[in-house]
Design a protein around this motif. Structure first.
Motif, PDB file in Angstrom:
ATOM      1  N   THR A   5       0.837  -1.197   0.000  1.00 43.41           N
ATOM      2  CA  THR A   5       0.000   0.000   0.000  1.00 43.41           C
ATOM      3  C   THR A   5       0.872   1.247   0.000  1.00 43.41           C
ATOM      4  O   THR A   5       1.847   1.330   0.725  1.00 43.41           O
ATOM      5  N   GLY A   6       0.528   2.238  -0.842  1.00 45.45           N
ATOM      6  CA  GLY A   6       1.268   3.488  -0.887  1.00 45.45           C
ATOM      7  C   GLY A   6       2.487   3.444  -1.783  1.00 45.45           C
ATOM      8  O   GLY A   6       3.177   4.438  -1.940  1.00 45.45           O
ATOM      9  N   GLN A   7       2.761   2.309  -2.387  1.00 44.28           N
ATOM     10  CA  GLN A   7       3.927   2.181  -3.247  1.00 44.28           C
ATOM     11  C   GLN A   7       3.543   2.589  -4.667  1.00 44.28           C
ATOM     12  O   GLN A   7       2.493   2.222  -5.173  1.00 44.28           O
ATOM     13  N   GLU A   8       4.410   3.382  -5.312  1.00 40.62           N
ATOM     14  CA  GLU A   8       4.116   3.836  -6.665  1.00 40.62           C
ATOM     15  C   GLU A   8       4.363   2.723  -7.675  1.00 40.62           C
ATOM     16  O   GLU A   8       5.227   1.879  -7.487  1.00 40.62           O
ATOM     17  N   LYS A   9       3.620   2.769  -8.767  1.00 39.82           N
ATOM     18  CA  LYS A   9       3.812   1.784  -9.831  1.00 39.82           C
ATOM     19  C   LYS A   9       5.048   2.163 -10.626  1.00 39.82           C
ATOM     20  O   LYS A   9       5.318   3.342 -10.854  1.00 39.82           O
ATOM     21  N   THR A  10       5.772   1.159 -11.077  1.00 41.99           N
ATOM     22  CA  THR A  10       7.017   1.420 -11.792  1.00 41.99           C
ATOM     23  C   THR A  10       6.849   1.365 -13.299  1.00 41.99           C
ATOM     24  O   THR A  10       7.664   1.909 -14.030  1.00 41.99           O
ATOM     25  N   GLU A  11       5.790   0.717 -13.780  1.00 45.16           N
ATOM     26  CA  GLU A  11       5.577   0.571 -15.215  1.00 45.16           C
ATOM     27  C   GLU A  11       4.469   1.502 -15.682  1.00 45.16           C
ATOM     28  O   GLU A  11       3.496   1.742 -14.978  1.00 45.16           O
ATOM     29  N   GLN A  12       4.612   2.008 -16.902  1.00 48.38           N
ATOM     30  CA  GLN A  12       3.575   2.843 -17.506  1.00 48.38           C
ATOM     31  C   GLN A  12       2.421   1.952 -17.964  1.00 48.38           C
ATOM     32  O   GLN A  12       2.628   0.807 -18.345  1.00 48.38           O
ATOM     33  N   PRO A  13       1.179   2.466 -17.941  1.00 50.13           N
ATOM     34  CA  PRO A  13       0.042   1.668 -18.402  1.00 50.13           C
ATOM     35  C   PRO A  13       0.126   1.426 -19.909  1.00 50.13           C
ATOM     36  O   PRO A  13       0.640   2.264 -20.647  1.00 50.13           O
ATOM     37  N   THR A  14      -0.383   0.297 -20.333  1.00 51.34           N
ATOM     38  CA  THR A  14      -0.370  -0.031 -21.758  1.00 51.34           C
ATOM     39  C   THR A  14      -1.460   0.774 -22.467  1.00 51.34           C
ATOM     40  O   THR A  14      -2.363   1.324 -21.837  1.00 51.34           O
ATOM     41  N   GLY A  15      -1.358   0.830 -23.781  1.00 48.97           N
ATOM     42  CA  GLY A  15      -2.353   1.543 -24.578  1.00 48.97           C
ATOM     43  C   GLY A  15      -3.745   0.973 -24.392  1.00 48.97           C
ATOM     44  O   GLY A  15      -4.723   1.699 -24.335  1.00 48.97           O
ATOM     45  N   LYS A  16      -3.840  -0.349 -24.273  1.00 52.43           N
ATOM     46  CA  LYS A  16      -5.147  -0.989 -24.085  1.00 52.43           C
ATOM     47  C   LYS A  16      -5.747  -0.589 -22.748  1.00 52.43           C
ATOM     48  O   LYS A  16      -6.931  -0.284 -22.662  1.00 52.43           O
ATOM     49  N   ARG A  17      -4.949  -0.558 -21.703  1.00 55.54           N
ATOM     50  CA  ARG A  17      -5.468  -0.162 -20.388  1.00 55.54           C
ATOM     51  C   ARG A  17      -5.923   1.300 -20.407  1.00 55.54           C
ATOM     52  O   ARG A  17      -6.936   1.638 -19.810  1.00 55.54           O
ATOM     53  N   LEU A  18      -5.172   2.168 -21.077  1.00 55.30           N
ATOM     54  CA  LEU A  18      -5.561   3.574 -21.175  1.00 55.30           C
ATOM     55  C   LEU A  18      -6.870   3.713 -21.931  1.00 55.30           C
ATOM     56  O   LEU A  18      -7.753   4.477 -21.536  1.00 55.30           O
ATOM     57  N   GLU A  19      -7.008   2.988 -23.040  1.00 57.39           N
ATOM     58  CA  GLU A  19      -8.229   3.034 -23.841  1.00 57.39           C
ATOM     59  C   GLU A  19      -9.422   2.502 -23.052  1.00 57.39           C
ATOM     60  O   GLU A  19     -10.507   3.088 -23.074  1.00 57.39           O
TER      61      GLU A  19
END
Length: 52
Positions: A5-19
């Motif tokens: 909890t409270g930890q930032e994500k290290t990977e950028q979201p994929t195009g599919k997840r953004l869409e």
């Protein structure tokens, strides 16, 4: 590995997840933008009220 909890994500979201998020209406929106829009709409309404 479970994410803590409270930890930032290290990977950028994929195009599919953004869409998918856009289709669900989950878009980032600034609170300041909403405030400015309300103020502008109020100023226009007052201007039009005085013109009548």
């Amino acid at each position: 590995m479970a994410e803590q909890t409270g930890q930032e994500k290290t990977e950028q979201p994929t195009g599919k997840r953004l869409e998918d998020a856009r289709q669900k209406g989950q878009v980032p929106r600034s609170k300041e933008l909403t405030t400015v829009m309300v103020l502008v709409a109020s100023a226009i309404a007052l201007f039009l009220w005085e013109a009548v």
